[in-house]
Design an enzyme around this catalytic site. Sequence first.
Site, PDB file in Angstrom:
ATOM      1  N   HIS A  60       1.023  -1.087   0.024  1.00  0.00           N
ATOM      2  CA  HIS A  60      -0.080  -0.317  -0.235  1.00  0.00           C
ATOM      3  C   HIS A  60       0.828   1.043  -0.159  1.00  0.00           C
ATOM      4  O   HIS A  60       1.068   2.321   0.986  1.00  0.00           O
ATOM      5  CB  HIS A  60      -0.894  -0.045   1.228  1.00  0.00           C
ATOM      6  CG  HIS A  60      -2.145   1.017   1.158  1.00  0.00           C
ATOM      7  ND1 HIS A  60      -3.015   0.431   1.708  1.00  0.00           N
ATOM      8  CD2 HIS A  60      -2.223   2.076   0.501  1.00  0.00           C
ATOM      9  CE1 HIS A  60      -4.403   2.323   1.540  1.00  0.00           C
ATOM     10  NE2 HIS A  60      -3.269   2.217   0.715  1.00  0.00           N
ATOM     11  N   ASP A 152      -8.265   2.337  -3.538  1.00  0.00           N
ATOM     12  CA  ASP A 152      -8.211   3.318  -2.168  1.00  0.00           C
ATOM     13  C   ASP A 152      -7.924   4.316  -2.617  1.00  0.00           C
ATOM     14  O   ASP A 152      -8.021   5.501  -3.271  1.00  0.00           O
ATOM     15  CB  ASP A 152      -7.210   2.857  -2.055  1.00  0.00           C
ATOM     16  CG  ASP A 152      -6.071   3.367  -0.685  1.00  0.00           C
ATOM     17  OD1 ASP A 152      -7.231   3.440   0.245  1.00  0.00           O
ATOM     18  OD2 ASP A 152      -5.000   4.079  -1.088  1.00  0.00           O
ATOM     19  N   ASP A 305       0.726   2.885   3.181  1.00  0.00           N
ATOM     20  CA  ASP A 305      -0.637   3.569   3.357  1.00  0.00           C
ATOM     21  C   ASP A 305       0.777   4.675   3.579  1.00  0.00           C
ATOM     22  O   ASP A 305       0.691   6.304   3.654  1.00  0.00           O
ATOM     23  CB  ASP A 305      -0.843   3.849   3.772  1.00  0.00           C
ATOM     24  CG  ASP A 305      -2.529   4.734   3.735  1.00  0.00           C
ATOM     25  OD1 ASP A 305      -2.345   5.014   2.072  1.00  0.00           O
ATOM     26  OD2 ASP A 305      -3.098   5.135   4.385  1.00  0.00           O
ATOM     27  N   HIS A 309       2.893  14.163   0.816  1.00  0.00           N
ATOM     28  CA  HIS A 309       1.505  15.268   0.577  1.00  0.00           C
ATOM     29  C   HIS A 309       2.989  17.053   0.275  1.00  0.00           C
ATOM     30  O   HIS A 309       3.768  16.448   1.289  1.00  0.00           O
ATOM     31  CB  HIS A 309       1.277  15.423   1.174  1.00  0.00           C
ATOM     32  CG  HIS A 309      -0.469  14.968   1.251  1.00  0.00           C
ATOM     33  ND1 HIS A 309      -1.317  15.680   0.129  1.00  0.00           N
ATOM     34  CD2 HIS A 309      -1.135  14.446   1.821  1.00  0.00           C
ATOM     35  CE1 HIS A 309      -2.250  14.218  -0.151  1.00  0.00           C
ATOM     36  NE2 HIS A 309      -1.561  13.527   1.237  1.00  0.00           N
TER      37      HIS A 309
HETATM   38 ZN   LIG Z   1      -7.301   3.879   1.791  1.00  0.00          ZN
END
Ligand SMILES: [Zn+2]
Length: 428
Positions: A60, A152, A305, A309
Amino acid sequence: MAILISGGQIIDPGRFNGIADLLIDQGRIASIGADVKAPTGVMKIAAEGRLVVPGFVDLHVHFREPGYEYKETIRSGAASAVAGGFTTVCCMPNTNPVNDNQAITEFMLERARAAGLANVLPIGAITKGSEGKELAEIGDLRRAGCVAISDDGKPVMSSLVMRRAMEYALAFDVPVVDHCEDLHLAEGGCMNEGLVSTELGLPGIPSAAEDVMVARNVALAELTGARLHLAHISTEGSVRMVREAKSRGIHVTAEACPHHFTITEEAVRGYDTCAKMNPPLRTWKDVQAIKDGLRDGTIDVIATDHAPHATQEKQQGFTEAPFGIVGLETALSLTLALVDEGVLSLEAAIGKLSTGPAHAFGLNKGTLAVGSDADVTIIDPHEQWKVDPTKFRSKSRNTPFAGWKVKGRVHTTIVGGRVVFDAAVGEQ
Ligand SMILES: [Zn+2]
């Protein structure tokens, strides 16, 4: 070139754990043993006091290319991966344009080849544009090289669309990965709903927003027989439902992220937007449940994950800032902390980062078996270091762990028999 890694503690979860030498030849694991015969001209790496483990597999990550290259590119993301010990990463499709067709998948694979650092495996979108309406061409995505499908970032809200997606995924033998969140329940929320959100005056996301979608997805996996993988589960309820589903033989696997077993919603006090992610940081009780789930095997996988940013985006107010944090370069240390706490054995911890994810997606990775791809990570498990985001290989710096003193550091990362990261010199 052949590589001989000597004297390290080799941990191949479920298969081997002991001091031995490991020989890599022609991009593959050639042999493991006490007195490995190395060819002349072999490159030697002394690994006394270190761990030699299968290269980590992250199911992920968000690498932002195409579309948001100012946050991360496939190259900078792959550099961040190998610095964190990850040799294989699976990229979520919420790029711009969304990876919902062959052309984008092929573009991502081409960028990954050009970077030549980690194995980058794209995840295709479930629906066109990840809009939750019309199914993407799942067969085409599979043929182009996607290893799973997911929208996702956005959940598939329509249960009927999700049912059809699971039926197609079963036919094409790919896992379906869902970001479990009921958007109606979560609407407007920016942190976990509870005492802390009330005190801070921030709109909350109840844990039920995750739980109801986990329940729905488990029911649909039971109905269709598809392989369901639950992304970043964060609540006590999710852990309980996955445990129950597994006990009934439903094809479900689950991942947890380091931040969800390391810190709680308390980290939001002070309005640090690096404590803002989705699902949000939860309560102490949820953290305990995630740890129990990791311990008893309900949670198969630790995934990052990794969601880069730009600093100016995270510098907005707490309600406006985007969700997400980077994670590739801190995951190992945060996972090893679970070993010190007695939650996981060292071998189990390594397994959650390697064999566990490889099995969940059916990837031919995460092992040191003779003949397999020589993706190997060498770790100093005792080295202490301070998390300094300015030193990240990632283009972004958004982590809530800045300044933390942690333990366990990646020393060398090898992909396909080639050293791609050496802590002494950086990525190669
Ligand atoms: Zn997610």
